[in-house]
Design a protein around this motif. Structure first.
Motif, mmCIF file in Angstrom:
data_model
loop_
_atom_site.group_PDB
_atom_site.id
_atom_site.type_symbol
_atom_site.label_atom_id
_atom_site.label_comp_id
_atom_site.label_asym_id
_atom_site.label_seq_id
_atom_site.Cartn_x
_atom_site.Cartn_y
_atom_site.Cartn_z
ATOM 1 N N GLY A 89 21.659 -26.524 33.625
ATOM 2 C CA GLY A 89 20.400 -27.241 33.633
ATOM 3 C C GLY A 89 20.554 -28.565 32.922
ATOM 4 O O GLY A 89 21.178 -28.633 31.858
ATOM 5 N N LEU A 117 11.791 -21.951 34.905
ATOM 6 C CA LEU A 117 12.419 -22.025 33.582
ATOM 7 C C LEU A 117 11.667 -21.149 32.582
ATOM 8 O O LEU A 117 12.277 -20.466 31.757
ATOM 9 C CB LEU A 117 12.449 -23.473 33.098
ATOM 10 C CG LEU A 117 13.386 -24.419 33.841
ATOM 11 C CD1 LEU A 117 13.137 -25.864 33.404
ATOM 12 C CD2 LEU A 117 14.847 -24.048 33.619
ATOM 13 N N PHE A 161 14.543 -25.942 29.167
ATOM 14 C CA PHE A 161 15.936 -25.913 29.609
ATOM 15 C C PHE A 161 16.813 -25.225 28.565
ATOM 16 O O PHE A 161 17.650 -24.373 28.905
ATOM 17 C CB PHE A 161 16.442 -27.329 29.869
ATOM 18 C CG PHE A 161 16.107 -27.870 31.226
ATOM 19 C CD1 PHE A 161 16.897 -27.572 32.319
ATOM 20 C CD2 PHE A 161 15.002 -28.685 31.412
ATOM 21 C CE1 PHE A 161 16.595 -28.063 33.584
ATOM 22 C CE2 PHE A 161 14.690 -29.188 32.665
ATOM 23 C CZ PHE A 161 15.484 -28.880 33.752
#
Length: 288
Positions: free
Chosen positions: A23, A109, A186
């Motif tokens: 990511g 996420l 992230f």
């Protein structure tokens, strides 16, 4: 006492492996961890799955043939609508694209942060994303409303790369610009997170420039810290610096012509980060 997590960009890349899901934080051409991306370009890593609110990070990695699959809502340079290397890679069929809308990336996420297999949301139900991404599924609420919802799959990451304005040696990170860009998600969705920054400061200094709300990253979710001044270039890193529009336009012109791109790569991407920054400085002297 918290441990010192400072390292170099090369040490970060040395912890990554081909085939990983990585990511990349930031948004479009804003606060991207470009020094870490450039270190990735210098490595032999390949076959990557990249999750990103895409910008030149996606473009450079696609141009280098390092992306197998891209999970993204877009790939843009903001002031230039479409990232040119991304567009070319899609036209050639060089990478698989898993297209989600912006909210789906966020909730994917979030599902990974909470170690859930998916997150039920309303976003996307009335849009074409359900058609262009036939892998998406819906679920029905088990309660009386029986509402149909999109089941956004968790975006679990092997590693995350983000860039912030200030970070202490232990991994507590601070943004000073207008938006966090989901960098905390992230990092928390990843097995390992690496943060580059404009400046490493002592923990006591983190609140000298901004209020506590600016403390975005907690040290428990950060595995490595890299000090990379101007490390988001050519994207913006407000308030430390704006997007380098002159250089970005040169990047786009080069991306549209194979011969010019070879020259661009030789000048700006053939050496280490110090060589890159020196080449950029020389470029601006020529443009002045």
């Amino acid at each position: 006492m918290s441990r010192d997590k400072t390292m170099t960009a090369e040490e970060v890349v040395g912890r990554l492996r081909s085939g990983m899901t990585i990511g990349i934080g930031g948004w479009g051409s804003r606060r991207k961890p470009m020094a870490l991306v450039r270190a990735l370009l210098r490595s032999d890593l390949t076959d990557l799955t990249v999750v990103s609110y895409g910008g030149p990070d996606v473009g450079l990695l696609a141009a280098a043939g390092k992306i197998r699959k891209l999970v993204a809502a877009f790939a843009t340079l903001d002031s230039i609508a479409l990232e040119p290397h991304f567009g070319a890679a899609r036209q050639r069929g060089d990478l698989e694209l898993v297209e989600l809308d912006e909210a789906m990336v966020m909730w994917g996420l979030t599902a990974a942060v909470h170690r859930l297999p998916f997150m039920p949301i309303r976003a996307g139900l009335a849009s074409d994303v359900m058609s262009v991404n036939p892998s998406l599924r819906t679920v029905t609420s088990p309660y009386g409303d029986r509402e149909e919802l999109v089941a956004v799959p968790a975006l679990r990451l092997d590693a995350a790369l983000v860039h912030l304005n200030r970070v202490d040696p232990h991994g507590n990170g601070q943004y000073l610009g207008p938006d966090p860009y989901f960098d905390d998600l992230f990092c928390e969705a990843a097995d390992a997170a690496y943060v580059s920054c404009e400046r490493i400061v002592e923990t006591s200094e983190l609140l000298k420039e901004a209020p506590p709300q600016s403390l975005l990253l907690k040290r428990a979710f950060v595995d490595g810290v890299v000090e990379t001044p101007n490390g988001a270039h050519f994207t913006s890193c407000a308030p430390d610096y704006d997007r380098d529009e002159t250089f970005q336009r040169a990047y786009v012109r080069a991306a549209r012509d194979p011969e010019k791109w070879r020259a661009f790569t030789a000048r700006f991407l053939s050496g280490d980060e110090d060589a890159y920054q020196a080449a950029v400085a020389a470029f601006h002297e020529e443009e002045a």
